[in-house]
Design a protein around this motif. Structure first.
Motif, mmCIF file in Angstrom:
data_model
loop_
_atom_site.group_PDB
_atom_site.id
_atom_site.type_symbol
_atom_site.label_atom_id
_atom_site.label_comp_id
_atom_site.label_asym_id
_atom_site.label_seq_id
_atom_site.Cartn_x
_atom_site.Cartn_y
_atom_site.Cartn_z
ATOM 1 N N PHE A 166 20.713 -1.146 -3.514
ATOM 2 C CA PHE A 166 20.442 -1.503 -2.116
ATOM 3 C C PHE A 166 20.717 -0.265 -1.245
ATOM 4 C CE2 PHE A 166 21.191 -5.408 0.853
ATOM 5 C CZ PHE A 166 20.667 -4.736 1.942
ATOM 6 N N ALA A 167 21.801 0.432 -1.560
ATOM 7 C CA ALA A 167 22.233 1.564 -0.724
ATOM 8 C C ALA A 167 21.261 2.741 -0.792
ATOM 9 C CB ALA A 167 23.628 2.030 -1.154
ATOM 10 N N ILE A 168 20.653 2.985 -1.955
ATOM 11 C CA ILE A 168 19.796 4.175 -2.101
ATOM 12 C C ILE A 168 18.675 4.154 -1.059
ATOM 13 C CG2 ILE A 168 18.196 5.401 -3.633
ATOM 14 C CD1 ILE A 168 19.963 4.410 -5.988
ATOM 15 N N PRO A 169 17.861 3.105 -1.002
ATOM 16 C CA PRO A 169 16.810 3.122 0.021
ATOM 17 C C PRO A 169 17.333 2.925 1.437
ATOM 18 C CG PRO A 169 16.777 1.038 -1.168
ATOM 19 C CD PRO A 169 17.755 1.914 -1.878
ATOM 20 N N ARG A 170 18.443 2.169 1.597
ATOM 21 C CA ARG A 170 18.954 1.935 2.948
ATOM 22 C C ARG A 170 19.406 3.245 3.588
ATOM 23 N NH1 ARG A 170 20.278 -2.758 5.613
ATOM 24 N NH2 ARG A 170 18.370 -3.456 4.578
ATOM 25 N N HIS A 195 0.789 -1.238 0.000
ATOM 26 C CA HIS A 195 0.000 0.000 0.000
ATOM 27 C C HIS A 195 0.818 1.284 0.000
ATOM 28 C CE1 HIS A 195 -3.462 -2.465 0.757
ATOM 29 N NE2 HIS A 195 -2.900 -2.973 1.837
ATOM 30 N N SER A 196 2.101 1.219 0.349
ATOM 31 C CA SER A 196 2.826 2.465 0.597
ATOM 32 C C SER A 196 3.758 2.800 -0.585
ATOM 33 C CB SER A 196 3.632 2.307 1.892
ATOM 34 O OG SER A 196 4.159 3.525 2.290
ATOM 35 N N THR A 197 4.521 3.868 -0.416
ATOM 36 C CA THR A 197 5.564 4.198 -1.400
ATOM 37 C C THR A 197 6.871 4.305 -0.618
ATOM 38 O OG1 THR A 197 5.354 6.571 -1.026
ATOM 39 C CG2 THR A 197 4.001 5.606 -2.807
ATOM 40 N N TYR A 198 7.990 4.271 -1.364
ATOM 41 C CA TYR A 198 9.274 4.348 -0.667
ATOM 42 C C TYR A 198 9.396 5.653 0.126
ATOM 43 C CZ TYR A 198 13.955 5.417 0.520
ATOM 44 O OH TYR A 198 15.043 5.824 1.239
ATOM 45 N N LEU A 199 9.003 6.772 -0.473
ATOM 46 C CA LEU A 199 9.178 8.049 0.249
ATOM 47 C C LEU A 199 8.323 8.097 1.517
ATOM 48 C CD1 LEU A 199 9.686 11.005 -2.254
ATOM 49 C CD2 LEU A 199 11.360 9.811 -0.851
ATOM 50 N N GLU A 200 7.123 7.521 1.437
ATOM 51 C CA GLU A 200 6.276 7.496 2.633
ATOM 52 C C GLU A 200 6.939 6.635 3.723
ATOM 53 O OE1 GLU A 200 1.570 7.099 3.525
ATOM 54 O OE2 GLU A 200 2.482 5.326 2.640
ATOM 55 N N VAL A 201 7.530 5.501 3.283
ATOM 56 C CA VAL A 201 8.197 4.612 4.238
ATOM 57 C C VAL A 201 9.428 5.306 4.845
ATOM 58 C CG1 VAL A 201 9.578 2.488 4.358
ATOM 59 C CG2 VAL A 201 7.308 2.454 3.306
ATOM 60 N N ALA A 202 10.140 6.052 4.024
ATOM 61 C CA ALA A 202 11.312 6.781 4.535
ATOM 62 C C ALA A 202 10.860 7.760 5.626
ATOM 63 C CB ALA A 202 12.013 7.520 3.396
ATOM 64 N N LEU A 217 10.945 -2.567 -4.232
ATOM 65 C CA LEU A 217 12.270 -3.036 -3.794
ATOM 66 C C LEU A 217 12.889 -2.043 -2.812
ATOM 67 C CD1 LEU A 217 13.696 -4.412 -7.147
ATOM 68 C CD2 LEU A 217 13.161 -5.723 -5.124
ATOM 69 N N PHE A 218 12.697 -0.763 -3.067
ATOM 70 C CA PHE A 218 13.246 0.260 -2.169
ATOM 71 C C PHE A 218 12.582 0.159 -0.777
ATOM 72 C CE2 PHE A 218 15.099 3.765 -5.171
ATOM 73 C CZ PHE A 218 15.990 2.834 -5.674
ATOM 74 N N ILE A 219 11.267 -0.098 -0.759
ATOM 75 C CA ILE A 219 10.581 -0.250 0.542
ATOM 76 C C ILE A 219 11.205 -1.420 1.314
ATOM 77 C CG2 ILE A 219 8.389 -0.948 1.639
ATOM 78 C CD1 ILE A 219 6.929 0.592 -0.614
ATOM 79 N N LEU A 220 11.409 -2.528 0.605
ATOM 80 C CA LEU A 220 11.915 -3.737 1.271
ATOM 81 C C LEU A 220 13.336 -3.565 1.807
ATOM 82 C CD1 LEU A 220 10.721 -6.502 -1.230
ATOM 83 C CD2 LEU A 220 9.531 -5.597 0.756
ATOM 84 N N HIS A 221 14.098 -2.677 1.175
ATOM 85 C CA HIS A 221 15.500 -2.512 1.574
ATOM 86 C C HIS A 221 15.729 -1.347 2.539
ATOM 87 C CE1 HIS A 221 16.236 -5.047 -2.001
ATOM 88 N NE2 HIS A 221 17.334 -5.387 -1.370
ATOM 89 N N ALA A 222 14.646 -0.635 2.902
ATOM 90 C CA ALA A 222 14.848 0.641 3.599
ATOM 91 C C ALA A 222 15.528 0.510 4.967
ATOM 92 C CB ALA A 222 13.516 1.371 3.732
ATOM 93 N N ASP A 223 15.193 -0.526 5.717
ATOM 94 C CA ASP A 223 15.888 -0.683 7.006
ATOM 95 C C ASP A 223 15.891 -2.154 7.393
ATOM 96 O OD1 ASP A 223 17.311 0.631 9.163
ATOM 97 O OD2 ASP A 223 15.694 -0.075 10.450
#
Ligand code: CMC
Length: 428
Positions: free
Chosen positions: A384-388, A83-90, A226-232
């Motif tokens: 991997f590094a960008i979202p992490r 449901h979310s986006t990477y920026l929202e998760v960040a 993929l960015f959401i999954l790698h964020a933390d």
């Protein structure tokens, strides 16, 4: 709760000590009162690779490795991926709560106002040889940002910290895209902030002045998931590095550059690159059983399998497997997928892997997707590094705001020679 203590008897002295248990943990410093004699330093705990040591208290990410659970600020990764986006998760990672509509618009605007690189940083990227590994460029470019924004040293000022966070999250995809264009000898595409975070990145990498150019929304969405999954991923090697380096109160760019260096290794974020090379080396589905036999004999590892914390199927790998099929519908099927599926099927039934609880991890399928998105293999750890970066920065802030944290300084067990006198050269 009553009796939340641990009683320890030191058999050297017969003395008994009571140590409080909080959150299922005893404090290593409480062991120091256990001494064999008055001038004894006291007991230390020995834990190479931090197999059983909590270095912090955190409210960011929860993992239950046995059950295969991953949550950011309490939200299950499956729901965020859907449901979310990477920026929202960040935002969630950094501020602790999901944003309101208004706050999300504000946050996206903050990031999109920081996509452009300083010209000096562009020169740094251009100074690299055409075949430089992108992670080398990332580590250097982020460290170079420290020289461009010297106010970043004011790490105790929340407003200054926040500004550096916008800059890092905004500029990292641009660094990735420019490093890529530098490698293929093509001019840089300046960011387009009317696009989503991931669509803009694909645009900067791909655009070649086509009149009818449009980013494929399926691919931008896949990259976003993929960015959401790698964020933390709580206290992994690179995050522990971010906290460790940051604990000396260096600026966030230098700390993040060190974290990226830690991520680069093939046992960590470099594993997605290693998986692809392994699949290419196996070459054919028929070679899979022979390869598995070699792994079992200790002649190499099955890359993308196994995890320090997950002793079950990595929940991220499950989501990625599905994303892989969505992407292959929009692109062409990756012939390496067949080899990956065969490897997974054989390994999951094999006693060697079952006994050691080795399951596919996040990196097993992500490389196949990145390849379908036409990223060169060397770029995988960068992706991997960008979202992490958002996870690293959230953990860094939490560390700075934690009164219990100090400069990181582990102890050691000294087993070297006892004191001896210097021997002049002619007597050695
Ligand atoms: N292939 C074959 N055997 C393995 C593997 C593997 N991928 N991983 C672990 N083992 C075996 C290992 O040989 C050992 O066997 P034995 O007990 O007979 O000596 C046992 O399993 C335990 O391994 P370990 O090295 O003590 O486990 P660890 O917790 O220190 O290592 C790991 C975790 C991720 C480094 C390791 O599983 C590995 O090297 N995996 C391959 C690299 C990889 O995919 N890394 C990505 C991790 S997920 C993303 C990230 O965090 O960056």
């Amino acid at each position: 709760m009553a009796n939340e203590t641990l009683t320890i008897t030191d058999n050297r002295t017969g003395q008994t000590y009571e140590v409080p248990i909080t959150h299922g943990t005893v404090r290593a410093t409480d062991l120091r009162k256990i001494k064999a004699s008055d001038d004894d330093f006291g007991i230390m705990s020995y834990d190479p690779a931090y197999m059983n040591t909590a270095g912090c208290r955190s409210t960011i990410t929860y993992i239950d490795g046995d059950k295969g659970i991953l949550e950011y600020r309490g939200y299950p990764i499956e729901q965020l991926a859907e449901h979310s986006t990477y920026l929202e998760v960040a935002y969630l990672l950094l501020y602790g709560e999901l944003p309101s509509q208004e706050r999300l618009a504000w946050w996206e605007n903050r990031i999109k106002r920081h996509l452009f690189l300083h010209n000096s940083l562009i020169s740094v990227i251009q100074a690299f040889r055409y075949d430089a590994h992108p992670m080398g460029i990332l580590v250097s470019a982020v460290a170079a940002m420290s020289t461009l924004y010297p106010e970043a040293k004011q790490i105790h000022d929340p407003a200054v910290r926040e500004k550096q966070i916008w800059r890092i999250i905004g500029q990292i995809p641009t660094i990735a895209a420019f490093a890529y264009r530098q490698r293929i000898g093509r001019p840089f595409n300046q960011p387009d902030n009317s696009l989503s975070y991931t669509a803009n990145m694909l645009y900067m990498m791909d655009y070649m002045n086509q009149r009818d150019y449009q980013v494929n929304p399926v691919l931008a969405k896949a990259l976003d998931v993929l960015f959401i999954l790698h964020a933390d991923h709580e206290q992994n090697c690179s995050t522990a590095t971010m906290r460790g380096v940051g604990s000396s109160h260096t600026d966030p760019y230098c700390a993040l550059s060190a974290a990226a260096a830690a991520l680069y290794g093939p046992l960590h974020g470099g594993a997605n690159e290693a998986v692809l090379r392994m699949l290419q080396q196996i070459g054919k589905k028929e070679h899979v059983p022979g390869f598995i036999e070699k792994v079992k004999k200790g002649e190499g590892r099955l890359m993308g399998f196994g995890h320090r914390v997950y002793k079950n199927y990595d929940p991220r790998a499950k989501i990625i497997r599905k994303v892989a099929y969505d992407v292959f519908e929009a692109t062409e099927t990756n012939p390496l997928l067949e080899i990956a599926v065969e490897l997974e099927q054989i390994a999951l039934k094999d006693e060697y892997f079952i006994a050691r609880k080795l399951y596919p991890n996040v990196d097993f399928y992500s490389g196949l997707i990145y390849q379908a998105l036409r990223f060169p293999i060397e770029y995988f750890p960068f992706l991997f590094a960008i979202p992490r970066a958002s996870g690293w920065l959230a953990q860094w802030q939490e560390m700075l705001n934690d009164d219990e944290q100090k400069i990181m300084r582990p102890r050691q067990i000294y087993l070297g020679p006892e004191r001896r006198d210097y021997v002049p050269m002619d007597q050695r």
